[in-house]
Write a protein that holds these residues in place. Structure first.
Motif, mmCIF file in Angstrom:
data_model
loop_
_atom_site.group_PDB
_atom_site.id
_atom_site.type_symbol
_atom_site.label_atom_id
_atom_site.label_comp_id
_atom_site.label_asym_id
_atom_site.label_seq_id
_atom_site.Cartn_x
_atom_site.Cartn_y
_atom_site.Cartn_z
ATOM 1 N N UNK A 5 0.882 -1.154 -0.245
ATOM 2 C CA UNK A 5 0.026 0.031 0.062
ATOM 3 C C UNK A 5 0.586 1.208 0.130
ATOM 4 N N UNK A 6 1.949 1.363 1.010
ATOM 5 C CA UNK A 6 2.723 2.416 0.937
ATOM 6 C C UNK A 6 3.660 2.630 -0.409
ATOM 7 N N UNK A 7 3.916 1.451 -0.915
ATOM 8 C CA UNK A 7 4.468 1.582 -2.276
ATOM 9 C C UNK A 7 3.859 2.202 -3.245
ATOM 10 N N UNK A 8 2.524 1.707 -3.248
ATOM 11 C CA UNK A 8 1.576 2.229 -4.522
ATOM 12 C C UNK A 8 1.374 3.754 -4.105
ATOM 13 N N UNK A 9 1.108 4.010 -2.888
ATOM 14 C CA UNK A 9 0.809 5.443 -2.629
ATOM 15 C C UNK A 9 2.164 6.308 -2.957
ATOM 16 N N UNK A 10 3.313 5.773 -2.330
ATOM 17 C CA UNK A 10 4.648 6.735 -2.502
ATOM 18 C C UNK A 10 4.927 6.720 -4.099
ATOM 19 N N UNK A 11 4.734 5.977 -4.999
ATOM 20 C CA UNK A 11 5.116 5.947 -6.328
ATOM 21 C C UNK A 11 4.156 6.529 -7.270
ATOM 22 N N UNK A 12 2.913 6.918 -6.582
ATOM 23 C CA UNK A 12 2.010 7.509 -7.564
ATOM 24 C C UNK A 12 2.345 8.788 -8.248
ATOM 25 N N UNK A 13 2.897 9.837 -7.494
ATOM 26 C CA UNK A 13 3.520 11.096 -8.076
ATOM 27 C C UNK A 13 4.275 10.732 -9.440
ATOM 28 N N UNK A 14 5.254 9.854 -9.388
ATOM 29 C CA UNK A 14 6.296 9.492 -10.260
ATOM 30 C C UNK A 14 5.544 8.778 -11.287
ATOM 31 N N UNK A 60 1.701 4.013 -28.552
ATOM 32 C CA UNK A 60 0.393 3.149 -28.554
ATOM 33 C C UNK A 60 -0.163 2.939 -27.004
ATOM 34 N N UNK A 61 0.506 3.316 -26.184
ATOM 35 C CA UNK A 61 0.199 3.058 -24.452
ATOM 36 C C UNK A 61 -0.362 4.497 -24.127
ATOM 37 N N UNK A 62 -0.257 5.389 -24.390
ATOM 38 C CA UNK A 62 -0.680 6.905 -24.131
ATOM 39 C C UNK A 62 -1.941 6.842 -23.424
ATOM 40 N N UNK A 63 -2.894 6.057 -23.843
ATOM 41 C CA UNK A 63 -4.113 5.883 -22.951
ATOM 42 C C UNK A 63 -4.327 5.003 -21.763
ATOM 43 N N UNK A 64 -3.093 4.245 -21.836
ATOM 44 C CA UNK A 64 -2.885 3.300 -20.317
ATOM 45 C C UNK A 64 -2.647 4.262 -19.124
ATOM 46 N N UNK A 65 -3.505 3.874 -18.206
ATOM 47 C CA UNK A 65 -3.067 4.625 -17.010
ATOM 48 C C UNK A 65 -1.879 4.002 -16.096
ATOM 49 N N UNK A 66 -0.947 4.877 -16.142
ATOM 50 C CA UNK A 66 0.432 4.188 -15.674
ATOM 51 C C UNK A 66 0.513 3.583 -14.386
ATOM 52 N N UNK A 67 -0.163 4.402 -13.291
ATOM 53 C CA UNK A 67 -0.567 4.219 -12.007
ATOM 54 C C UNK A 67 -1.072 2.842 -11.840
ATOM 55 N N UNK A 68 -2.177 2.925 -12.419
ATOM 56 C CA UNK A 68 -3.309 1.504 -12.571
ATOM 57 C C UNK A 68 -2.463 0.469 -12.807
ATOM 58 N N UNK A 69 -1.661 0.501 -14.209
ATOM 59 C CA UNK A 69 -0.873 -0.609 -14.601
ATOM 60 C C UNK A 69 0.035 -1.063 -13.762
ATOM 61 N N UNK A 70 0.832 0.022 -13.018
ATOM 62 C CA UNK A 70 1.813 -0.435 -12.044
ATOM 63 C C UNK A 70 0.949 -1.038 -10.801
ATOM 64 N N UNK A 71 -0.134 -0.779 -10.460
ATOM 65 C CA UNK A 71 -0.643 -1.386 -9.403
ATOM 66 C C UNK A 71 -0.922 -2.701 -9.742
#
Length: 840
Positions: A321-330, A343-354
């Motif tokens: 949870x902390x990792x997801x929260x801390x890395x969200x701005x990045x 071609x991935x410009x519509x992909x939500x990077x944070x959602x994909x990361x989680x």
């Protein structure tokens, strides 16, 4: 014939028979010399015979020599022939054995009757021919594999030597490998359709593995470059990207874009080869970032370090949870920007990361839960923490990736589904929660203060407190704790993503608590009725009753008896009120709607007696149910509270009526009927016990029950007692003549009746501490009768005229006398009361 020749030879070799010779000689002599005259030729015959005998002897000797020679020769020849025959017999046996062997060799090894036979020559030739073809296939197989491996090595070397940024030409060797693999697949599929052996399928699988392994290694090459750049950024620590040097940022962005471009090339190749699409696609650079986090996670939570504890699942959940929260701005400010133009410009990077982080927790739970099945408390804690994690992630705006089947069932997914999706694990958790809830229930019921009545102003929301006065929020400790327990259970299963799981939790854990509490109060009322009956005996389970030797009169009589009934009443009313509020909450409304809309859940609900039959409460099947999920239990608790209230009213009224018996006997006796008290108060002392008894009950009810309940019960009690007094002391008072021989009440008696009626109201007002108007309302019929009897002649003159005269304004005339109008008395009843006056 051999046996006949042997017999002849044996016969010839026998010596001459002397007796036969003598017989033959005698016969010859008898035939030749029949007369004595013939004896002259005897000498000649004798000589001839001797000569023949000599000749025969010579021939015999010659024959004997010849025979001996022939016998010796025959013996030699027989021995030779015997040896020859033996040799021939042996040759025949050998020939037969050889023929048998040869005949066996002619039988095929595939014959079911001769499984141990070796293959024939023809079969050997066919086998060698087949092996030769297989060797040719193997040679071709090896050639295909060699070609694939060569292309694989070439693709890896090409990518290693390619400068950054990479382009399509950097993966040309891999494109050749992919085309070669596709060609092999198509050829093998065509051969397979023509009836080829299964080996072609293995070849297809193998070359596909080579292609996939090559692609994975190519990803590894670029991922290694990105990992080295991440080390410069001190990943996976929180990154302050503007502080990073320009060179490190450019290196990171270049390695990041190389991986993105490689992924684009891979997807283009997949589309060109018509490969099936995958559901979720993780971005290659983000997978590299997650890999570093996975290694750190394994170090802390999958080794023997102190941070790896079964009883602390919140540690590793909080870590992610902390990792997801801390890395969200990045992710949102840096990574999302790097995806622009791809071609991935519509992909939500944070959602994909989680989404890439979630499998780390899923792997941990799959390894941990089997060891928790024998520890229900730890399992429940882990499930609760997993549900909390899912809820917190949704609050952060993350939506878990779920399967198509789960979407059809409108499930929410989450890491908790790893546990809850396994039937065995979910059942173990459900059973543990049920056991815990039952233990809590028994602890609540068995507490020494379970049935103590208190003001419940500690566990309700501010909105609920403001909606009701503090005096109205009263309950027993057990009902308060049962309410808290049910709400605690709700908190435990409300985050469940599946409505089917929520329904099971409701049916198997929550409803039994309410059912058992209902049964407990009901059995207590049964025990009270038993104690107050003629069969005086104590029944275990009565409210606040311990032992079996208690005095039944003390337990069920007076204020103490009312107290026991009030405990049951308050307990039932409090839980009933709580269920009414629960039924209107969004969680239960949503659950009840889903139960009615889904056939499987509806069938399960219809089988449970404590859930309402919603089919009978809807105008048609498409409508939402009109009732709430607790409607059936609310009805049961309402009936239970009504039963306790009826018993309470009967208890107070019964004791008051019993106390009034002595008073009725006193006021209707001739001696006491004309007696007046010295102090001028026309109230007999026999009334005081019943007055005191009612006052004590009402005072207790006022101090114990909510105001609304007290008012309702008071009205019922007052109406019942006033009607009883009205009938016994006024309308059908013993000792008064009816008809033409009518005899009315003396003035003092009438005043006494009025004083009694007023005293009942004053007692009730004092006990309840309420207004006069509220207190005298239920006593209206009795008060009107008493005031009509006790008023002066001039006060009731108009009322008498209009009532007995049949005029329409008689109620207004009564109001001038009683201030209550008719008070609920009918016109005929008013006439009866007026006729009891002695001055009429």
């Amino acid at each position: 014939m051999p046996s006949t020749s042997s017999q002849n030879i044996q016969h010839l070799l026998e010596p001459p028979d002397v007796s036969a010779a003598h017989q033959s000689a005698l016969e010859y002599l008898d035939s030749s010399f029949a007369h004595i005259d013939h004896l002259d030729g005897l000498d000649e015959v004798l000589l001839q015979t001797r000569a023949r005998g000599s000749e025969l002897q010579r021939q015999l000797s010659t024959s004997q020599q010849s025979i001996d020679s022939l016998v010796a020769k025959a013996r030699v020849e027989a021995l030779a022939n015997l040896d020859t025959a033996r040799g021939l017999a042996e040759d025949r046996v050998l020939m037969e054995s050889e023929m048998t062997h040869l005949s066996h060799e002619l039988v095929s090894s595939l014959s079911p009757s001769n499984s141990d036979a070796s293959p024939t020559l023809l079969e050997d030739i066919e086998t060698m021919h087949r092996v030769l073809k297989e060797l040719e296939s193997v040679r071709a197989y090896v050639a295909v594999i060699e070609r694939a491996l060569t292309l694989s090595e070439g693709a890896l070397s090409q990518l290693r030597d390619a400068p950054s940024p990479i382009s399509t030409s950097s993966t040309s060797e891999y494109c050749r490998l992919s085309a070669f693999v596709n060609n092999v697949v198509q050829t093998c599929n065509a051969v397979q359709e023509a009836g080829s052996v299964e080996q072609s399928l293995h070849l297809v699988t193998f070359v596909r593995r080579i292609r996939d392994k090559t692609w994975s290694d190519m990803r590894g090459v670029l991922s290694a470059k990105l990992s080295s750049m991440l080390d410069n950024l001190k990943w996976p620590m929180t990154i302050d990207y503007p502080v990073v040097s320009v060179h490190d940022r450019k290196s990171f962005e270049s390695a990041f874009k190389d991986l993105i471009f490689l992924q684009e090339i891979g997807e283009n190749l997949e589309h060109s080869t018509n490969q099936p699409e995958r559901g979720f696609v993780g971005l290659y650079p983000l997978e590299t970032l997650v890999h570093a986090i996975s290694l750190r996670f394994k170090y802390h939570f999958e080794t023997e370090r102190e941070t790896n504890r079964l009883d602390k699942p919140e540690w590793y959940l909080s870590h992610i949870m902390n990792v997801a929260h801390d890395h969200r701005p990045f992710m949102e400010n840096v990574v999302q920007r790097l995806l622009l133009g791809t071609r991935y410009q519509h992909v939500n990077a944070w959602q994909n990361y989680i989404t890439l982080l979630v499998p780390i927790l899923e792997r941990k739970l799959r390894r941990t839960v089997p060891t928790l099945l024998s520890h229900p408390a730890l399992l429940a804690h882990t499930v609760y923490q997993a549900l909390t994690f899912d809820s917190n992630m949704r609050e952060l705006g993350y939506e878990f990736v779920i399967s198509t089947e789960a979407k059809k069932n409108e499930e929410k997914g989450g890491i908790s589904s790893v546990i809850l999706g396994q039937k065995e694990w979910f059942d173990a958790w459900l059973e543990g929660e049920k056991t815990f809830a039952e233990d809590q229930y028994h602890e609540i019921i068995s507490a020494s203060d379970a049935w103590v009545i208190v003001d419940d102003d500690s566990n309700d929301s501010d909105e609920y407190k403001h909606s009701r006065s503090v005096a109205e929020i009263k309950a027993t400790n057990s009902s308060r704790r049962i309410k808290a327990l049910v709400e605690q259970v709700t908190d435990r299963y409300s985050p469940l993503p599946s409505f089917a799981q929520r329904t099971r939790f409701l049916i198997h854990v929550q409803l039994p608590i309410l059912e058992q509490y209902y049964s407990r109060i009901s059995s207590s009322l049964d025990a009270f009725e038993t104690l107050s009956s003629a069969l005086v005996r104590a029944v275990p389970g009565a409210l606040g009753v311990e032992g079996t030797k208690a005095d039944s009169g003390k337990l069920t009589g007076g204020v103490e008896g009312s107290q026991r009934l009030c405990k049951a009443l308050l307990g039932a009313r409090y839980v009933e009120s709580a269920m009414q509020r629960w039924g209107e909450e969004e969680f239960y409304l949503e659950l009840w709607t889903e139960i009615n809309h889904r056939a499987s859940l509806r069938i399960r609900a219809e089988m449970h007696p404590s859930l309402p039959d919603s089919a009978n409460r809807r105008s048609n099947k498409s409508d939402a149910p009109e009732c709430t999920i607790f409607e059936e239990l609310i009805t049961q608790y309402t009936n239970l509270a009504s039963r306790a209230e009826d018993m309470l009213v009967n208890q107070v009224c019964g004791e008051t009526e019993t106390a009034l018996r002595a008073h009725f006997s006193a006021v209707t006796s001739p001696k006491d009927g004309d007696q007046t008290m010295d102090d001028g108060i026309a109230v007999p002392p026999t009334l005081l016990p019943s007055i005191a008894l009612l006052s004590g009950h009402l005072t207790f009810l006022r101090n114990t029950l909510p105001n609304a309940v007290t008012t309702h019960i008071y009205r019922r009690i007052a109406v019942h007692i006033s009607e009883h007094i009205l009938q016994r002391e006024i309308l059908f008072r013993p000792g008064l003549a009816r008809g033409q021989l009518r005899g009315g009440l003396a003035r003092e008696q009438a005043r006494s009746v009025r004083a009694e009626c007023e005293l009942w109201v004053e007692t009730s007002q004092a006990a309840l501490r309420t207004s006069r108007a509220r207190a005298e309302g239920p006593w209206g019929r009795l008060l009107v009768a008493g005031r009509l009897l006790g008023a002066g002649r001039h006060e009731v003159e108009r009322a008498i005229t209009e009532v007995l005269g049949g005029q329409d304004g008689w109620e207004d005339a009564l109001d001038a006398v009683t201030s209550l109008g008719s008070g609920g008395l009918g016109k005929e009843e008013v006439k009866t009361v007026l006729r009891l006056r002695d001055d009429l």
